[in-house]
Structures are given as C-alpha cells and as structure tokens.
Design a protein around this motif. Structure first.
Motif, mmCIF file in Angstrom:
data_model
loop_
_atom_site.group_PDB
_atom_site.id
_atom_site.type_symbol
_atom_site.label_atom_id
_atom_site.label_comp_id
_atom_site.label_asym_id
_atom_site.label_seq_id
_atom_site.Cartn_x
_atom_site.Cartn_y
_atom_site.Cartn_z
ATOM 1 N N UNK A 1 0.868 -1.180 0.000
ATOM 2 C CA UNK A 1 0.000 0.000 0.000
ATOM 3 C C UNK A 1 0.899 1.222 0.000
ATOM 4 N N UNK A 2 0.478 2.266 -0.683
ATOM 5 C CA UNK A 2 1.252 3.506 -0.591
ATOM 6 C C UNK A 2 0.348 4.692 -0.879
ATOM 7 N N UNK A 3 0.678 5.817 -0.267
ATOM 8 C CA UNK A 3 0.073 7.077 -0.666
ATOM 9 C C UNK A 3 1.001 7.688 -1.699
ATOM 10 N N UNK A 4 0.544 7.710 -2.939
ATOM 11 C CA UNK A 4 1.404 8.093 -4.041
ATOM 12 C C UNK A 4 1.302 9.560 -4.392
ATOM 13 N N UNK A 5 1.735 9.908 -5.597
ATOM 14 C CA UNK A 5 1.692 11.305 -6.041
ATOM 15 C C UNK A 5 0.292 11.884 -5.943
ATOM 16 N N UNK A 6 0.220 13.164 -5.588
ATOM 17 C CA UNK A 6 -1.030 13.915 -5.471
ATOM 18 C C UNK A 6 -1.994 13.312 -4.462
ATOM 19 N N UNK A 7 -1.466 12.616 -3.480
ATOM 20 C CA UNK A 7 -2.303 12.103 -2.413
ATOM 21 C C UNK A 7 -3.175 10.933 -2.777
ATOM 22 N N UNK A 8 -2.899 10.253 -3.871
ATOM 23 C CA UNK A 8 -3.672 9.087 -4.266
ATOM 24 C C UNK A 8 -3.212 7.870 -3.463
ATOM 25 N N UNK A 9 -4.152 7.064 -3.019
ATOM 26 C CA UNK A 9 -3.843 5.865 -2.250
ATOM 27 C C UNK A 9 -3.932 4.647 -3.154
ATOM 28 N N UNK B 1 7.008 -6.843 -3.477
ATOM 29 C CA UNK B 1 7.267 -6.978 -2.046
ATOM 30 C C UNK B 1 6.855 -5.719 -1.293
ATOM 31 N N UNK B 2 7.163 -4.544 -1.872
ATOM 32 C CA UNK B 2 6.900 -3.284 -1.189
ATOM 33 C C UNK B 2 6.867 -2.148 -2.203
ATOM 34 N N UNK B 3 6.206 -1.047 -1.827
ATOM 35 C CA UNK B 3 6.133 0.146 -2.663
ATOM 36 C C UNK B 3 6.100 1.363 -1.752
ATOM 37 N N UNK B 4 6.806 2.431 -2.133
ATOM 38 C CA UNK B 4 6.836 3.630 -1.304
ATOM 39 C C UNK B 4 7.064 4.852 -2.191
ATOM 40 N N UNK B 5 6.301 5.914 -1.922
ATOM 41 C CA UNK B 5 6.457 7.189 -2.628
ATOM 42 C C UNK B 5 7.014 8.223 -1.659
ATOM 43 N N UNK B 6 7.986 8.990 -2.124
ATOM 44 C CA UNK B 6 8.615 10.022 -1.304
ATOM 45 C C UNK B 6 8.244 11.406 -1.817
ATOM 46 N N UNK B 7 7.434 12.173 -1.085
ATOM 47 C CA UNK B 7 7.157 13.559 -1.504
ATOM 48 C C UNK B 7 8.411 14.423 -1.522
ATOM 49 N N UNK B 8 9.403 14.026 -0.769
ATOM 50 C CA UNK B 8 10.649 14.790 -0.699
ATOM 51 C C UNK B 8 11.360 14.817 -2.046
ATOM 52 N N UNK C 1 9.942 13.041 -4.910
ATOM 53 C CA UNK C 1 8.956 12.651 -5.920
ATOM 54 C C UNK C 1 9.319 11.336 -6.594
ATOM 55 N N UNK C 2 10.087 10.520 -5.906
ATOM 56 C CA UNK C 2 10.433 9.200 -6.422
ATOM 57 C C UNK C 2 9.488 8.147 -5.846
ATOM 58 N N UNK C 3 9.151 7.170 -6.660
ATOM 59 C CA UNK C 3 8.460 5.976 -6.196
ATOM 60 C C UNK C 3 9.438 4.814 -6.313
ATOM 61 N N UNK C 4 9.656 4.109 -5.213
ATOM 62 C CA UNK C 4 10.515 2.920 -5.231
ATOM 63 C C UNK C 4 9.653 1.674 -5.063
ATOM 64 N N UNK C 5 9.864 0.712 -5.944
ATOM 65 C CA UNK C 5 9.200 -0.588 -5.863
ATOM 66 C C UNK C 5 10.262 -1.655 -5.603
ATOM 67 N N UNK C 6 9.947 -2.584 -4.736
ATOM 68 C CA UNK C 6 10.898 -3.630 -4.358
ATOM 69 C C UNK C 6 10.310 -5.001 -4.666
ATOM 70 N N UNK D 1 16.563 15.614 -11.244
ATOM 71 C CA UNK D 1 17.234 15.378 -9.963
ATOM 72 C C UNK D 1 18.101 14.127 -10.039
ATOM 73 N N UNK D 2 19.294 14.208 -9.568
ATOM 74 C CA UNK D 2 20.199 13.066 -9.543
ATOM 75 C C UNK D 2 20.334 12.575 -8.102
ATOM 76 N N UNK D 3 20.263 11.287 -7.915
ATOM 77 C CA UNK D 3 20.386 10.731 -6.583
ATOM 78 C C UNK D 3 21.848 10.651 -6.163
ATOM 79 N N UNK D 4 22.080 10.910 -4.865
ATOM 80 C CA UNK D 4 23.439 10.774 -4.335
ATOM 81 C C UNK D 4 23.588 9.467 -3.594
ATOM 82 N N UNK D 5 22.516 8.697 -3.510
ATOM 83 C CA UNK D 5 22.601 7.401 -2.849
ATOM 84 C C UNK D 5 21.644 6.449 -3.524
#
Length: 428
Positions: free
Chosen positions: A214-222, A256-263, A265-270, A420-424
């Motif tokens: 479950x994740x709360x994604x972009x624009x507050x969509x669940x 396995x997992x999904x997470x959106x970062x408002x910081x 704006x990346x969504x990571x899927x595992x 945006x380029x990731x540093x990690x």
C-alpha cells in the motif's frame, strides 16, 4: 445488416471526408458520470473499460475528462434494456443495436443492458471498444466509411491490442485540434489502461486475502497492490483495477513493497533482490538495480514525513534510509518493536497516510499508529471493511462501526521526468 452495430444512423453523401462531423463541445474540460454498470462484468472491470474509452480520445486531442459521483455531468453513461422510462430510443435485445449516443452538448450515452458485456475475451461484446465508439459520437464524430475504424457503424469484434484508426484521429482532431506537449499536464483525471492481453490473469478480490503493498502516491492518491494488479482507494469506494505494468511500464507484479517520497517525488518498488525507481509513471534511467546493502525479499516500506526517511521492513527488523545521503547500514536491521509499539512482525504492507499516522497491514487486519508510533486503541481492524468498503455479505461478517480511513480521487497519469540526480542508491 444483421451484424451488431451502433444505433446511430450511417452517414450519407460524403464526397470528401471519410468521417462525418456532428458538432463539438465548446469547452475542453468535460465531466462524466457513470449512472449504473452492466451485470455481466465485475464493477472494477466495467469501470476500467469505460475509463479507457475516454482515454483513447484524450490521448490525441486536448480534452480532459473528470468523473463526478453525483449531480449533473456533461456526459452521462448508463445501461438499460427494452423497457426504459428515461430513453425514448429503446433497445432490441441481444445483438443488433448495441448502444447509442447523443451529439455534443446533449451528453447521453446508453448501452443495451441485454448484451453480454465483456473484457479480455472474444465472448460477448467488448465494453471498452463500444464505449469508445459511442463517446466518439458524444464528442461530435459520425460514422466512418473505413470498416476497421473505431467509428465504423458495425462492431468488428474484440481486438485485444486495439488502437484508433487514422481516420478516427483525423476526425476528432478536425474538431478539437492536436494534443500539444503541455496538454499532458492537464490530462484526464481517470486511469489509463494499455491493450488488454488476450489471456489476462485473474483479477484479485479486494475483499479477501492479503495485500502485497500500500502507498500514498503522487497527489495524495492511495494505491493498493495485489498480485499483478493495482487499484486506488477513494472516500467513496475503490477505483478501477489495472495491471501493475499498465501504469508503471516494465514493473512486474507480486511486489514486495512500494513507497512514494514527496521529498524527492520518487516511487521505489521492491521485489526480490531488485529495486525500481519511477518519477510518477516514468522509470528512472538505470533502473531496475540490485539491492546490495539491504536484504532482499522485503516485506513492506513507507515514507515518514516527520524525519523525511524511508523505513524498510523484513521479518522482525527494519532499516531507516535517507534517499539523499549515504547511510551506515551496518547498524541495521534493528528490531521493529524497539520503535513501533504493538505492531506485528512481517507486515504485508505499511503506509504513512495524509492524517500523519502510520498504518501496518497483515493478513485481513490493519493497525493505526499515532505520531509517537504507538498503536491506537481499538486496533487492529478489518482492512476489507474500513479500507476497501466491502459489504457485509462480501465479508461474511456483521458490519461493525469503524473509521473510514481511505482517500484519493482516481489516477492522473503524468510522465514528467525529473533532472534530480540521486546521491545514494541502494545498490551502493
């Protein structure tokens, strides 16, 4: 003449255009309302078919479509049979006339309830294609003389990889113009679906079983994930169900997992030992990558806005990850119960929601944590009831009082990329 067809009359006397123009809307932002659905399809499948019908047209012209749940709408879709009190143009039973629609600014689109409406199969009548045809009329197109065009008067059967014919595109663009790049940001506020495979896998039942993520994604969509499918959870119920790869191209199911970062704006899927990163619905260059610093086969993940970190869970342990800084993971995993009081190990899904609280899901239950990460009184509760809006007869239990914790409004597809380029990265 006996073939299944549209109820609108065929064009005559066309010496120049291959398509007939019936009129046009004088605005480009249109609302629609689905008054009822056919009995031969699951509601989420029927809705997905109708939403895709709108998307065929918004992909090629600068029109947007927004669903409304009540009140007046520009375009109104409904199903009725031979006896109808609100349609003077009655249907004729299975076969023959399948549907009909009014010209622009009248907005009625009617489907014959007696048809075997279907999706993903050659049996019956494909709702997605017929709906797209009738919406073509509602937007101002008449019938085309090309037999393979969507706007041909006779139904040509199910086509799993259907696309608009050039004549369809030329006709609708003659009315509304071509879609420009900047129109992408104003695209239709309903989901899109790619061509339906000839043999789609079985859709999961949101009212039973365990969620994958479950994740709360972009624009507050669940978003809720299960198997190869994803759907949105809204205040009024569930949004349509789509294949995961339909929204995020290249992404596998059974996550396995999904997470959106408002910081960021990346969504990571595992999944397994890999991680995928998307910006909205577009994959980031270089992904998927291998997980080297975090154990594979994670259970869940969520973004916590209070420290702007992502929490990753597996078994009885967790990792805390900063997307933009290098973290010493040698101290991890740490015991879940040291930080999260009262939650189970091996959660199937976790999510930080718009109310500032954290939710853990496992089996058929969920736990709500306050901002101190303590489980609140009255939990766990039933996920199917409180989140998926399932009826008592579906759950097989008596309906109990619970909080309505779901929110979102449909899916807005946006493929805007980011510089945006990731540093990690997790594979460092």
């Amino acid at each position: 003449m006996r073939q299944p067809r549209c109820g609108l009359e065929d064009p005559f006397n066309q010496k120049i255009l291959k398509y007939l123009l019936l009129g046009r809307w004088r605005k480009k932002h249109l609302t629609f309302r689905i008054l009822n659905l056919p009995s031969t399809l699951p509601p989420h499948t029927a809705r997905a078919s109708l939403f895709q019908a709108f998307k065929y047209w918004s992909n090629v012209v600068p029109l947007t479509f927004r669903e409304v749940q009540a009140g007046w709408a520009d375009i109104r879709l409904s199903f009725h049979g031979r006896q109808s009190t609100y349609c003077s143009n009655t249907f004729d039973g299975p076969g023959k006339v399948l549907a009909h629609a009014d010209i622009p600014e009248l907005g009625s689109v009617h489907f014959d309830e007696d048809e075997l409406w279907s999706e993903g199969t050659y049996r019956g009548v494909n709702l997605r294609i017929i709906a797209a045809h009738e919406l073509g009329h509602a937007l101002g197109l008449g019938h085309s003389r090309y037999t393979q065009a969507l706007m041909a008067p006779v139904y040509a059967g199910y086509r799993p990889y259907f696309k608009l014919h050039p004549d369809d595109v030329a006709g609708i663009q003659a009315l509304y113009g071509k879609k420009r790049p900047r129109d992408e940001e104003e695209d239709m506020e309903v989901p899109t679906v790619p061509p339906v495979p000839t043999e789609p896998g079985p859709m999961p039942n949101p009212c039973s079983g365990e969620l994958d993520a479950m994740m709360m994604g972009p624009r507050g969509k669940t978003y809720a994930f299960k198997g190869n499918y994803v759907w949105t959870v809204t205040d009024s119920g569930l949004g349509p169900m789509f294949r995961v790869s339909a929204l995020w191209e290249g992404l596998p199911g059974n996550l396995d997992a999904a997470v959106y970062s408002p910081r960021t704006q990346w969504i990571h899927f595992f999944k397994g030992d890999k991680v995928w990163r998307y910006i909205n619905f577009k994959i980031s260059p270089g992904f998927p990558k291998k997980l080297n610093r975090v154990e594979p086969n994670l259970d869940a993940a969520f973004y916590w806005p209070f420290n702007q970190k992502i929490f990753l869970f597996k078994g009885s342990g967790y990792w805390q990850w900063d997307e933009l800084a290098r973290i010493d993971f040698s101290r991890y995993p740490k015991p879940i119960k040291e930080l999260f009081s009262g939650v189970p190990d091996q959660p199937s899904a976790t999510m930080s929601w718009r109310d500032g609280q954290v939710y853990f899901f496992k089996g058929k239950k969920y736990w709500r944590l306050n901002q101190q990460l303590l489980v609140e009184k009255g939990y766990p509760r039933n996920t199917a009831h409180s989140w998926m809006h399932c009826h008592p007869q579906t759950l097989g239990t008596t309906r109990s009082t619970g909080d309505n914790t779901s929110s979102a409004t449909g899916i807005t597809l946006n493929t805007t990329s980011s510089t945006m380029e990731t540093t990690l990265n997790l594979d460092h």
